[in-house]
Design an enzyme around this catalytic site. Structure first.
Site, PDB file in Angstrom:
ATOM      1  N   LYS A  90       0.856  -1.187   0.000  1.00  0.00           N
ATOM      2  CA  LYS A  90       0.000   0.000   0.000  1.00  0.00           C
ATOM      3  C   LYS A  90       0.884   1.226   0.000  1.00  0.00           C
ATOM      4  CE  LYS A  90      -3.999   2.101   0.644  1.00  0.00           C
ATOM      5  NZ  LYS A  90      -3.767   2.735  -0.666  1.00  0.00           N
ATOM      6  N   LYS A 126       5.212   1.779  -3.303  1.00  0.00           N
ATOM      7  CA  LYS A 126       5.139   3.137  -3.873  1.00  0.00           C
ATOM      8  C   LYS A 126       5.287   3.019  -5.374  1.00  0.00           C
ATOM      9  CE  LYS A 126       4.662   7.432  -2.565  1.00  0.00           C
ATOM     10  NZ  LYS A 126       3.889   7.992  -1.445  1.00  0.00           N
ATOM     11  N   ASP A 166      -0.292  10.804  -4.545  1.00  0.00           N
ATOM     12  CA  ASP A 166       0.885  11.455  -3.948  1.00  0.00           C
ATOM     13  C   ASP A 166       1.072  12.730  -4.776  1.00  0.00           C
ATOM     14  OD1 ASP A 166       3.249  10.965  -1.948  1.00  0.00           O
ATOM     15  OD2 ASP A 166       4.266  11.583  -3.762  1.00  0.00           O
TER      16      ASP A 166
HETATM   17  P1  NDP Z   1       0.659  17.924  -4.301  1.00  0.00           P
HETATM   18  O1  NDP Z   1       1.075  17.548  -5.658  1.00  0.00           O
HETATM   19  O2  NDP Z   1      -0.794  18.120  -4.023  1.00  0.00           O
HETATM   20  O3  NDP Z   1       1.417  19.235  -3.821  1.00  0.00           O
HETATM   21  C1  NDP Z   1       2.808  19.295  -3.761  1.00  0.00           C
HETATM   22  C2  NDP Z   1       3.223  20.693  -3.375  1.00  0.00           C
HETATM   23  O4  NDP Z   1       4.625  20.704  -3.166  1.00  0.00           O
HETATM   24  C3  NDP Z   1       2.955  21.727  -4.450  1.00  0.00           C
HETATM   25  O5  NDP Z   1       2.688  22.956  -3.851  1.00  0.00           O
HETATM   26  C4  NDP Z   1       4.251  21.750  -5.263  1.00  0.00           C
HETATM   27  O6  NDP Z   1       4.488  22.991  -5.905  1.00  0.00           O
HETATM   28  C5  NDP Z   1       5.258  21.541  -4.147  1.00  0.00           C
HETATM   29  N1  NDP Z   1       6.436  20.843  -4.691  1.00  0.00           N
HETATM   30  C6  NDP Z   1       6.476  19.634  -5.284  1.00  0.00           C
HETATM   31  N2  NDP Z   1       7.731  19.327  -5.665  1.00  0.00           N
HETATM   32  C7  NDP Z   1       8.478  20.366  -5.298  1.00  0.00           C
HETATM   33  C8  NDP Z   1       9.856  20.661  -5.396  1.00  0.00           C
HETATM   34  N3  NDP Z   1      10.703  19.790  -5.975  1.00  0.00           N
HETATM   35  N4  NDP Z   1      10.282  21.846  -4.897  1.00  0.00           N
HETATM   36  C9  NDP Z   1       9.431  22.709  -4.302  1.00  0.00           C
HETATM   37  N5  NDP Z   1       8.113  22.488  -4.177  1.00  0.00           N
HETATM   38  C10 NDP Z   1       7.648  21.343  -4.659  1.00  0.00           C
HETATM   39  O7  NDP Z   1       1.256  16.794  -3.337  1.00  0.00           O
HETATM   40  P2  NDP Z   1       0.812  16.388  -1.868  1.00  0.00           P
HETATM   41  O8  NDP Z   1       0.381  17.581  -1.111  1.00  0.00           O
HETATM   42  O9  NDP Z   1      -0.100  15.232  -1.979  1.00  0.00           O
HETATM   43  O10 NDP Z   1       2.177  15.824  -1.290  1.00  0.00           O
HETATM   44  C11 NDP Z   1       3.120  16.667  -0.616  1.00  0.00           C
HETATM   45  C12 NDP Z   1       4.051  15.811   0.214  1.00  0.00           C
HETATM   46  O11 NDP Z   1       3.304  15.042   1.159  1.00  0.00           O
HETATM   47  C13 NDP Z   1       4.883  14.796  -0.565  1.00  0.00           C
HETATM   48  O12 NDP Z   1       6.135  14.645   0.098  1.00  0.00           O
HETATM   49  C14 NDP Z   1       4.080  13.514  -0.416  1.00  0.00           C
HETATM   50  O13 NDP Z   1       4.893  12.365  -0.581  1.00  0.00           O
HETATM   51  C15 NDP Z   1       3.620  13.662   1.025  1.00  0.00           C
HETATM   52  N6  NDP Z   1       2.453  12.868   1.396  1.00  0.00           N
HETATM   53  C16 NDP Z   1       1.273  13.009   0.744  1.00  0.00           C
HETATM   54  C17 NDP Z   1       0.181  12.290   1.147  1.00  0.00           C
HETATM   55  C18 NDP Z   1      -1.161  12.506   0.571  1.00  0.00           C
HETATM   56  O14 NDP Z   1      -2.136  12.012   1.163  1.00  0.00           O
HETATM   57  N7  NDP Z   1      -1.307  13.221  -0.529  1.00  0.00           N
HETATM   58  C19 NDP Z   1       0.273  11.270   2.217  1.00  0.00           C
HETATM   59  C20 NDP Z   1       1.552  11.264   2.900  1.00  0.00           C
HETATM   60  C21 NDP Z   1       2.600  12.011   2.456  1.00  0.00           C
HETATM   61  P3  NDP Z   1       3.958  23.253  -7.404  1.00  0.00           P
HETATM   62  O15 NDP Z   1       2.479  23.542  -7.251  1.00  0.00           O
HETATM   63  O16 NDP Z   1       4.735  24.407  -7.913  1.00  0.00           O
HETATM   64  O17 NDP Z   1       4.231  21.973  -8.148  1.00  0.00           O
END
Ligand code: NDP
Length: 451
Positions: A90, A126, A166
């Site tokens: 998962k 993943k 993600d």
């Molecule tokens: P989203 O795609 O919804 O949002 C990601 C955010 O982070 C955006 O604002 C994006 O900016 C920014 N971002 C992504 N890559 C970069 C980078 N290389 N440098 C700077 N900013 C960056 O993703 P999530 O909110 O779902 O996920 C965010 C984090 O949380 C990740 O690490 C993910 O693995 C983790 N996570 C998510 C879960 C979930 O339920 N969704 C569960 C557990 C962990 P921009 O808009 O400019 O792309």
């Protein structure tokens, strides 16, 4: 040579640069669990570490799809099925140009221990692709998702491997992936979580990770006898699913979230960020945060180039609690020093591994309450498991029921991590507490299941 050093030597970095983040995640775990390995030699006798750091399998495939000009595009797809000692694999799917095998191995490895900490019957995995959803039309996203699932469906199933979202994969993408799975297999089953509510998604799945990290932080502050978040200034990075829902929950409990970031820059709005506007910009229009200051000229927009020395503007804002919710290694030791000098009391990881090892050491040595991702952001996968339960029993839970269960789960994880740290002589160290508790649960199952 300590037991941790000896173990790390066995896994000396291969010369593959893309494995860097995977080794970073592995090294942290090995140092943390040294007291457990020393206390009981069965983990060494059963070669648990050697077995745990190698995925059961890595599936790599070609994804060919047609863009809106009818040109053929080719991307690479992956699924890392890491460990299923506790339940079916998962973990989420990430669509981002930076995706490679090393990043997915790091995320999958973290996911094994995170899922164990929830106490729910789920293993770790993943996946994703180097496909960049930015600037793509809705039809292109749909066509890519269909092409991706054409290959992935062979390897997943509700009792085998259940992917979720993600970075770059939200309800829209999960909907397209689910639709294609159904068309190919003719089977309407809970093979993906994070589905839209109208076809089997759980209420509160989009909110779960962001709300969960705040629930965890409230409990941690209570255990550590610190002031609650009520009325406190908080900084948040990211402007995606996790960040926006962390901001929402911070408002619910009376805190004042003053920032958010995307890959181009930071918004600092001292009165508290305008959440409805942020949702419109990032979830509906999918545009840059720079647009925020058109509606709020009194707020500040700081482009990433403004911080050239390895630091980030968002961590230079004075706050009581910080919530890194964007991506891995976004908070460096320079940032940690800025936060510490500005008097931060707690740092809670909403993103996966957002703090570098040096930053974490700084927080721990300055007695900052530090909530590591694998414990603090487990709310998303917990509600995903609730979605699997609802799908299997063909039921739907109310928003309130899911919220209560999420809060209970986060509080239980927090207490368990704090108690484990205390039992192993590292009271207050939630990094070691989480790693030991998660590792022990998976390791004991692996031993009981034989080789
Ligand atoms: P989203 O795609 O919804 O949002 C990601 C955010 O982070 C955006 O604002 C994006 O900016 C920014 N971002 C992504 N890559 C970069 C980078 N290389 N440098 C700077 N900013 C960056 O993703 P999530 O909110 O779902 O996920 C965010 C984090 O949380 C990740 O690490 C993910 O693995 C983790 N996570 C998510 C879960 C979930 O339920 N969704 C569960 C557990 C962990 P921009 O808009 O400019 O792309």
């Amino acid at each position: 040579m300590t037991i941790a050093e000896r173990e790390i030597k066995k896994f000396e970095q291969s010369n593959c640069a893309e494995n860097h983040v995977f080794y970073q995640a592995m090294e942290e775990v090995i140092y943390s669990i040294a007291p457990l390995l020393e206390s009981d030699d069965k983990y060494t006798r059963y070669a648990i570490l050697e077995r745990l750091v190698v995925p059961d399998r890595i599936i790599k495939f070609k994804v060919t799809w047609l863009d809106d000009t009818n040109a053929i595009q080719v991307n690479t797809g992956f699924r890392v099925q890491f460990n299923n000692a506790l339940g079916p694999y998962k973990g989420g799917l990430r669509f981002h140009p930076s995706v490679n095998e090393g990043i997915l191995k790091f995320l999958g490895f973290e996911q094994i221990l995170k899922n164990a900490l929830t106490g729910l019957p789920i293993g770790g995995g993943k996946g994703g692709s180097d496909f960049d959803p930015k600037g793509k039309s809705d039809f292109e996203i749909m066509k890519f998702c269909a092409a991706f699932m054409k290959e992935l469906h062979k390897y997943i199933g509700p009792r085998i491997d259940i992917p979720a979202g993600d970075i770059g994969v939200g309800g829209r993408e999960i909907g397209y992936l689910f639709g294609e799975y159904k068309r190919i297999t003719s089977s309407y089953e809970g093979v993906l979580t994070g589905k839209p509510f109208m076809f089997g998604g759980s209420l509160m799945r989009p909110e779960a990770t962001g709300y969960g990290v705040v629930y965890f932080t409230e409990k941690m502050l209570e255990i550590e006898e610190k002031d609650s978040l009520d009325g406190k200034i908080c900084t948040v990075s990211g402007a995606g699913n996790v960040a926006l829902h962390a901001i929402e929950k911070l408002y619910h409990i009376g805190a004042i979230p003053v920032s958010c970031t995307d890959s181009k820059g930071t918004i600092y709005d001292a009165r508290g960020v305008d959440l409805p506007l942020l949702k419109e910009l990032k979830l509906e229009k999918r545009v840059s945060l720079q647009e925020y200051i058109k509606a709020h000229p009194e707020a500040e927009y700081i482009p990433v180039e403004a911080y050239p020395e390895g630091g980030h503007a968002v961590w230079d804002i004075q706050c009581y609690a910080a919530f890194p919710c964007a991506t891995q290694n976004e908070l460096t030791d320079v940032d940690a020093q800025n936060l510490i000098v500005n008097g931060v009391v707690s740092v809670s990881e909403g993103a996966n591994m957002p703090s570098t090892p040096k930053a974490i050491n700084d927080f721990l040595s300055h007695k900052v309450c530090f909530a590591p991702a694998k414990a603090a952001n487990a709310g998303g996968v917990a509600v995903s498991e609730f979605e699997m339960s609802q799908n299997a029993s063909m039921t739907r839970w109310s928003f309130e029921k899911v919220d209560i269960k999420l809060k209970e789960t986060m509080q239980q994880i927090c207490k368990r991590v704090a108690l484990t740290a205390q039992d192993y002589g590292v009271k207050g160290n939630y990094v070691d507490g989480a790693n030991i508790a998660g590792f022990k649960q998976v390791a004991d199952a692996m031993i009981a299941e034989g080789i």
